[in-house]
Design an enzyme around this catalytic site. Structure first.
Site, mmCIF file in Angstrom:
data_model
loop_
_atom_site.group_PDB
_atom_site.id
_atom_site.type_symbol
_atom_site.label_atom_id
_atom_site.label_comp_id
_atom_site.label_asym_id
_atom_site.label_seq_id
_atom_site.Cartn_x
_atom_site.Cartn_y
_atom_site.Cartn_z
ATOM 1 N N HIS A 199 -9.710 0.148 4.980
ATOM 2 C CA HIS A 199 -8.212 0.423 5.594
ATOM 3 C C HIS A 199 -8.524 1.346 6.903
ATOM 4 C CE1 HIS A 199 -4.252 2.014 6.377
ATOM 5 N NE2 HIS A 199 -3.917 0.700 5.616
ATOM 6 N N GLY A 204 2.483 2.286 11.088
ATOM 7 C CA GLY A 204 3.388 3.438 10.738
ATOM 8 C C GLY A 204 3.949 3.804 12.400
ATOM 9 N N GLU A 222 -5.041 -5.573 10.403
ATOM 10 C CA GLU A 222 -4.005 -4.487 10.761
ATOM 11 C C GLU A 222 -4.247 -4.063 12.168
ATOM 12 O OE1 GLU A 222 -2.568 -2.258 6.897
ATOM 13 O OE2 GLU A 222 -4.732 -2.000 7.320
ATOM 14 N N GLU A 258 -7.216 3.742 7.926
ATOM 15 C CA GLU A 258 -6.919 5.367 7.634
ATOM 16 C C GLU A 258 -8.339 5.780 6.943
ATOM 17 O OE1 GLU A 258 -2.284 5.058 7.319
ATOM 18 O OE2 GLU A 258 -3.443 5.308 5.364
ATOM 19 N N LYS A 267 -0.274 4.197 -0.388
ATOM 20 C CA LYS A 267 -0.813 5.389 0.300
ATOM 21 C C LYS A 267 -0.594 6.597 -0.712
ATOM 22 C CE LYS A 267 -0.197 3.275 4.914
ATOM 23 N NZ LYS A 267 -0.020 3.372 6.179
ATOM 24 N N ASN A 300 1.018 -1.254 0.169
ATOM 25 C CA ASN A 300 0.217 0.057 -0.047
ATOM 26 C C ASN A 300 0.970 1.432 0.107
ATOM 27 O OD1 ASN A 300 -1.821 1.749 0.113
ATOM 28 N ND2 ASN A 300 -2.269 1.499 2.420
ATOM 29 N N SER A 350 3.525 -2.363 10.493
ATOM 30 C CA SER A 350 4.735 -2.092 10.408
ATOM 31 C C SER A 350 5.699 -3.159 10.232
ATOM 32 C CB SER A 350 5.102 -1.567 11.781
ATOM 33 O OG SER A 350 4.677 -0.377 12.110
#
Length: 392
Positions: A119, A195, A189, A121, A34, A32, A235
């Site tokens: 996702h 991150g 996730e 986000e 992003k 991904n 991560s």
């Protein structure tokens, strides 16, 4: 001695050893990207990923998710590689008056066969609810677009012991929208690890993946649960991926920042299933047939090495077992192992027909070494003394 008709004999079929149970599911890695990347950086990254792709071609499914304007360019740049291209988002609506939206049907129309849905986000920053993820998946199923469906808990939910509760809620919201599970990959996730540099331990990740697979079994069927691929995405780096992929319910990764570097290929390569080893099967001298290959024997040397006339380096010994004896041809220093009375282990030899007679050829592709097996007696029947002639 009467000639024996030589009839073609099929060579043995060599099949790979049975793989471990978890490897029934082909590994999958998603990258991904992003909202990152320029045209130039994408060109450089695609070049690096293509050049290293031979290590995992046909062994791992790989999908990368560039920003929407670069989907077409990335597809062309990766044309000669096994990597496929995915969208990062898709509309919950069909085509129409929906400014800024891209429908599943439009992705399919432009040759984009994958998209992310759900996702963290999108959920936390743009208000994507469970209901919206269900609508998006329904649209993708109708259009024939495969989905990497993301689920996972926030840090406070993790600390409150609600990991399974959150994953079950997010998964339950979409199961009714899924008709074809072959077009679904689940990505777990843990949001607190995305991150942040924090990574769930391999044991924590395995526990979550195992629980998710059980949820699918309960909600859908055991067959679907056994087949669906569940990725870990928190991560992931080249340093921690090997231990994670070793867990039985982790089938690959959804990688964020690390997928923007050429070392992304190291993560992919770590997912290549190991070649399962098995003990070789050993036969008997009397079973050797003309044209046979891949022959494995434990035999006792009964006649010392002699040099073959008209050859500079070819030597022959006679060795056998309780079913018969055969002349063995050897060209290298391994002939020194063939002392009379010694038992030798021959692997991957093949038959060479010399003027109608069988010779067992031990070449550079064959193994020859002392054997631990005992060969008490050697039968006098000499298969290398039987003359064969070509069948008409």
């Amino acid at each position: 001695q009467a000639a024996v008709e030589l009839k073609p004999v099929a060579a043995p079929v060599l099949r790979p050893a049975q793989a471990p149970a978890k490897m029934v599911r082909k590994p999958f890695v998603g990258g991904n990207w992003k909202s990152n990347g320029t045209a130039e950086s994408t060109k450089l990254l695609c070049k690096a990923l293509t050049s290293s792709s031979a290590a995992y071609r046909n062994k791992v499914d790989v999908v990368v998710c560039p920003i929407a304007p670069q989907i077409s360019m990335t597809t062309k740049l990766l044309y000669k590689s096994p990597l496929k291209v995915s969208a990062q988002n898709v509309s919950a609506s069909k085509e129409g008056a929906f400014t800024g939206e891209i429908s599943a049907g439009q992705l399919k129309d432009f040759g984009v066969n994958w998209t992310l849905v759900g996702h963290s986000e999108r959920r936390t920053k743009y208000g994507e609810t469970d209901a919206i993820t269900a609508q998006k998946i329904e649209m993708c199923q109708a259009a024939g677009v495969s989905v990497i469906f993301c689920i996972g808990e926030l840090l406070d939910e993790r600390e409150a012991g609600k990991t399974d509760e959150v994953n079950r809620r997010q998964l339950s919201a979409v199961t009714g929208s899924i008709k074809d599970w072959k077009k679904i990959v689940i990505a777990y996730e843990p949001v607190w690890a995305i991150g942040t540099g924090k990574v769930a331990t391999p044991e924590q990740a395995q526990d979550a993946h195992e629980a998710i697979r059980k949820m699918v079994a309960t909600a859908v069927s055991q067959e679907v649960a056994d087949g669906v691929r569940i990725l870990y995405g928190g991560s992931v780096t080249p340093d921690n991926c090997k231990e994670l992929i070793g867990k039985p319910d982790i089938d690959g990764f959804l990688v964020g920042g690390a997928s923007l570097k050429p070392t992304f290929s190291e993560i992919i390569s770590a997912c290549v299933p190991p070649i399962a080893l098995r003990k070789p099967k050993f036969g008997k001298v009397a079973e050797i047939q003309p044209a046979a290959r891949g022959i494995n024997l434990n035999v006792k040397v009964v006649k010392a090495a002699t040099k073959v006339e008209a050859s500079e380096d070819l030597m022959e010994v006679v060795a056998g077992d309780d079913t018969g004896k055969v002349t063995v041809s050897i060209r290298d220093e391994r002939i020194k192992l063939c002392e009379v009375g010694k038992v030798i282990r021959i692997q991957n030899a093949h038959v060479a027909m010399i003027k109608g007679y069988i010779r067992l050829a031990v070449d550079k592709w064959s193994a020859l070494k002392p054997s631990d097996e005992e060969v008490a007696t050697v039968k006098e029947h000499d298969i290398s003394a039987v003359e064969y002639e070509l069948a008409s």
